[in-house]
Write an enzyme that holds these catalytic residues in place. Structure first.
Site, PDB file in Angstrom:
ATOM      1  N   CYS A 187      56.511   2.859  57.977  1.00 21.97           N
ATOM      2  CA  CYS A 187      57.961   2.698  57.788  1.00 21.97           C
ATOM      3  C   CYS A 187      58.505   2.076  59.066  1.00 21.97           C
ATOM      4  O   CYS A 187      57.779   1.781  59.993  1.00 21.97           O
ATOM      5  CB  CYS A 187      58.609   4.045  57.496  1.00 21.97           C
ATOM      6  SG  CYS A 187      58.566   5.118  58.909  1.00 21.97           S
ATOM      7  N   ARG A 234      68.843   9.679  52.011  1.00 24.51           N
ATOM      8  CA  ARG A 234      67.525  10.319  51.883  1.00 24.51           C
ATOM      9  C   ARG A 234      67.533  11.716  52.505  1.00 24.51           C
ATOM     10  O   ARG A 234      66.825  12.605  52.064  1.00 24.51           O
ATOM     11  CB  ARG A 234      66.465   9.466  52.599  1.00 24.51           C
ATOM     12  CG  ARG A 234      66.140   8.153  51.945  1.00 24.51           C
ATOM     13  CD  ARG A 234      64.989   7.480  52.655  1.00 24.51           C
ATOM     14  NE  ARG A 234      63.894   8.439  52.797  1.00 24.51           N
ATOM     15  CZ  ARG A 234      62.961   8.354  53.756  1.00 24.51           C
ATOM     16  NH1 ARG A 234      63.007   7.386  54.637  1.00 24.51           N
ATOM     17  NH2 ARG A 234      61.999   9.251  53.815  1.00 24.51           N
ATOM     18  N   ARG A 240      52.590   5.325  61.053  1.00 28.02           N
ATOM     19  CA  ARG A 240      52.441   6.588  60.309  1.00 28.02           C
ATOM     20  C   ARG A 240      51.027   6.754  59.738  1.00 28.02           C
ATOM     21  O   ARG A 240      50.799   6.783  58.540  1.00 28.02           O
ATOM     22  CB  ARG A 240      53.478   6.686  59.186  1.00 28.02           C
ATOM     23  CG  ARG A 240      54.898   6.300  59.524  1.00 28.02           C
ATOM     24  CD  ARG A 240      55.614   7.221  60.488  1.00 28.02           C
ATOM     25  NE  ARG A 240      55.832   8.562  60.012  1.00 28.02           N
ATOM     26  CZ  ARG A 240      56.913   8.947  59.317  1.00 28.02           C
ATOM     27  NH1 ARG A 240      57.808   8.059  58.994  1.00 28.02           N
ATOM     28  NH2 ARG A 240      57.043  10.188  58.921  1.00 28.02           N
ATOM     29  N   ASP A 286      63.714  13.680  65.534  1.00 33.04           N
ATOM     30  CA  ASP A 286      64.710  13.399  64.490  1.00 33.04           C
ATOM     31  C   ASP A 286      66.142  13.552  64.983  1.00 33.04           C
ATOM     32  O   ASP A 286      67.080  13.272  64.238  1.00 33.04           O
ATOM     33  CB  ASP A 286      64.484  14.329  63.280  1.00 33.04           C
ATOM     34  CG  ASP A 286      63.183  14.024  62.586  1.00 33.04           C
ATOM     35  OD1 ASP A 286      62.728  14.862  61.791  1.00 33.04           O
ATOM     36  OD2 ASP A 286      62.584  12.959  62.872  1.00 33.04           O
ATOM     37  N   LYS A 318      65.472  19.286  54.186  1.00 34.83           N
ATOM     38  CA  LYS A 318      64.684  18.270  53.468  1.00 34.83           C
ATOM     39  C   LYS A 318      63.200  18.423  53.820  1.00 34.83           C
ATOM     40  O   LYS A 318      62.335  18.443  52.939  1.00 34.83           O
ATOM     41  CB  LYS A 318      65.151  16.876  53.866  1.00 34.83           C
ATOM     42  CG  LYS A 318      64.188  15.754  53.517  1.00 34.83           C
ATOM     43  CD  LYS A 318      64.681  14.388  53.929  1.00 34.83           C
ATOM     44  CE  LYS A 318      64.341  14.000  55.327  1.00 34.83           C
ATOM     45  NZ  LYS A 318      62.973  13.519  55.550  1.00 34.83           N
ATOM     46  N   ASN A 319      62.910  18.601  55.111  1.00 32.65           N
ATOM     47  CA  ASN A 319      61.513  18.597  55.560  1.00 32.65           C
ATOM     48  C   ASN A 319      60.788  19.905  55.293  1.00 32.65           C
ATOM     49  O   ASN A 319      59.605  20.035  55.597  1.00 32.65           O
ATOM     50  CB  ASN A 319      61.423  18.191  57.030  1.00 32.65           C
ATOM     51  CG  ASN A 319      61.803  16.725  57.204  1.00 32.65           C
ATOM     52  OD1 ASN A 319      61.902  15.983  56.221  1.00 32.65           O
ATOM     53  ND2 ASN A 319      62.035  16.314  58.434  1.00 32.65           N
TER      54      ASN A 319
END
Ligand code: EPZ
Length: 419
Positions: A118, A398, A123, A306, A22-23
C-alpha cells in the site's frame, strides 16, 4: 469521490464518543472462521474495512449479517468452503490475509491472492509464512498467490524477527487447534492482540501471555461460537486528543482505555496538554501554551505509527523545532507533502522529518494518501486560515466512523461533499 470541507478557526467543546477498534474487529472477524458456531460482535464499528473483510468471508460462503442500526455483526461460517477467496477483495484490503491462519487450521490447506502493498510500505508477509511453516504447513508462493498445505498442524516455538501485529495474529489463529503447544517469541504486544486472544479464549482456546513479548498457545480440539464487545479504538481517541490540542480546545472524550493510550498521553502531556482520565472518559485541555517535542514511532507500548501523521499536523502549528522518526513503515511521510501545501515547514530525510512550527497554516485542496494521513489533514484544516478541502476521503472512511459528524458536533465548521 467524496471530499471533506473544513473552515478553520473554531474552538471545539462538548463530548465525543469513540467507536470500537478497527484493528481489533478485523482479526476477530477472521477468527470467527475457526468455529462453525455463530459468533456475534456487538458495538462493532460500521467501517468500510469491516464491510470489505465481511465480503471476503462471504466469498468463501460465510453468512454475515451486519445490522448497522445496532452496530451488530452476526457471523455464521457453518456453510463455508475451502475455496479461494475473491482476489480483488483480498488485494483491496491487506487485513484480508488474516483469514489464512484460520483457514489452514480449519481445512489443512488454503490458497489466497498475495495481499497488495500500500502507499505506506511494501507490507511483506514473510513472518506470517515463517510461522505457518513452523507449524507444519508447506508454503508455496507463485503467480500472485500463496498456498499452504498441512496434513496436521503441530505446535512449535516461533521467534518473530520483528514484532509484527498481523503475523502474531495469524500465527495465533493457526496455532489454537494445532497439536501440542506453541510459543511465539518477540511477538506484538498491542492491545488488539490481547482483544483477539480474549475473543479466542472465549471460544474455548487456551492462550496465555497476550500483551507480553511471549505468547503460549496450548492446542485444543475445537472452538465454539461466542459473543464479544471489542475494545475502544485507541487511534481514533488519540486523533481526537490531537484535535483538542491543535484547536486549543477543551472537551470530553468518552470511550477510552487509559492503559492503551499511555504513549499518546505521555507525549501530549510532555507538550503541555492537560489530560484527566475518569474511568472510560477523559477531559483533554489543549488551551495552554504547547511546546514542540521529538517523536519516534515504535511497536506498542511505544508511540504508535498510526498516530504519526496526526502528531506531525499538530507539531506543524507549534512554534519551535521537532524531529519525527518513523521506524515502522518505510514510506509513511506522504502527508508531509500535503501539509507543505498548507504552508507547513517540514524537511524529510529518509526515516526522519524535521518540523519547524509556523504561525499559520493556510487552507487549500489536499489529498488523503492513507487513512491516518487523511485524518491528519482534516486536523490541520481545523486550525488553518480559510477553507481546506480534503479529497480521497474513502481512505478516512476505512478507519473512522463519521469523522466529520463527530467533529461538527464538537463545534467544527466541517461538512462532506458527496461526489
Ligand atoms: C497493523 O498492520 C495495523 N493494521 C496497522 O494499522 C498498523 O500500522 C501496524 O499493525 C503497526 O502497528 C491492522 O491491524 C489491520 P505489522 P500490520 O505486521 O499487521 C514488517 C492503520 O492505519 N513486517 O506490525 O500489517 C512490515 O513491513 C493500519 O490502521 C515484515 O517485515 O503491521 C512493517 O515494517 C496501517 N514481515 C512492520 O513489520 C511481515 O511478515 C509492521 O508491520 C509482516 C510485517
Amino acid at each position: 469521490m467524496d471530499k471533506i470541507v473544513v473552515k478553520g478557526g473554531n474552538t471545539l467543546s462538548g463530548e465525543v464518543k469513540i467507536s470500537s477498534a478497527k484493528n481489533s474487529v478485523l482479526p476477530i472477524i477472521a477468527a470467527s472462521l475457526l468455529s462453525s458456531d455463530k459468533c456475534i460482535i456487538n458495538n462493532a464499528p460500521m467501517l468500510e474495512d469491516v464491510f470489505v473483510i465481511s465480503d471476503v468471508l462471504r466469498s468463501v460462503s460465510a453468512d454475515i449479517d451486519i445490522d448497522n442500526t445496532r452496530n451488530k455483526i452476526v457471523i455464521d461460517t457453518s456453510s463455508i468452503c475451502d475455496c479461494e477467496p475473491c482476489g480483488e477483495l483480498v488485494r483491496k484490503l491487506r487485513a484480508s490475509f488474516l483469514i489464512m491462519g484460520p483457514m489452514i487450521s480449519r481445512y489443512g490447506k488454503f490458497k489466497i491472492s498475495l495481499p497488495g502493498g500500500c502507499n505506506i510500505g511494501t507490507r511483506p508477509i514473510d513472518l506470517h509464512l515463517k510461522g505457518f511453516n513452523a507449524l507444519g504447513a508447506d508454503i508455496s508462493v507463485g503467480h500472485g498467490y500463496v498456498e499452504a498445505k498441512a496434513k496436521k498442524l503441530v505446535g512449535n516455538n516461533i521467534y518473530l524477527d520483528f514484532p509484527s501485529v498481523g503475523a502474531t495474529e495469524n500465527i495465533m489463529m493457526a496455532a489454537v487447534m494445532a497439536e501440542g503447544e506453541t510459543t511465539i517469541e518477540n511477538c506484538a504486544e498491542e492491545p488488539e492482540i490481547v482483544d483477539l486472544s480474549n475473543f479466542l479464549n472465549s471460544m474455548g482456546a487456551n492462550i496465555i501471555g497476550a500483551g507480553s513479548d511471549t505468547i503460549r498457545i496450548i492446542g485444543v480440539k475445537e472452538l465454539k461460537g461466542t459473543n464479544h464487545i471489542p475494545i475502544y479504538d485507541r487511534i481514533e481517541a488519540g486523533t481526537f486528543m490531537i484535535a483538542a490540542a491543535i484547536t486549543k480546545s477543551r472537551f470530553k472524550i468518552n470511550g477510552v482505555n487509559e492503559q492503551h493510550l499511555k504513549p499518546i498521553i505521555a507525549k501530549l502531556t510532555e507538550m503541555g496538554v492537560e489530560i484527566k482520565v475518569h474511568g472510560e472518559s477523559m477531559i483533554v485541555d489543549g488551551t495552554g501554551d504547547l511546546i514542540p517535542i521529538d517523536i519516534k514511532t515504535m511497536p506498542y507500548p511505544g508511540f504508535p505509527t498510526d498516530m504519526q501523521a496526526q502528531m506531525m499536523g499538530l507539531l506543524c502549528s507549534i512554534k519551535g523545532t521537532s524531529v519525527i522518526t518513523e521506524t515502522i513503515f518505510e514510506n509513511r511521510f506522504m502527508h508531509a507533502v500535503e501539509m507543505k501545501r498548507m504552508g507547513a515547514n517540514i524537511k524529510i530525510d529518509g526515516r526522519s522529518a524535521v518540523v519547524e512550527g509556523v504561525k499559520r497554516l493556510t487552507g487549500c485542496q489536499v489529498k488523503s494518501t492513507d487513512l491516518r494521513a487523511g485524518a491528519a489533514l482534516v486536523l490541520c484544516g481545523l486550525v488553518a486560515d480559510g477553507v481546506t478541502e480534503v479529497t480521497d476521503v474513502y481512505h478516512i472512511d476505512r478507519g473512522y466512523v463519521n469523522i466529520e459528524e463527530k467533529l461538527k458536533n464538537l463545534g467544527a465548521n466541517i461538512y462532506r461533499v458527496c461526489g
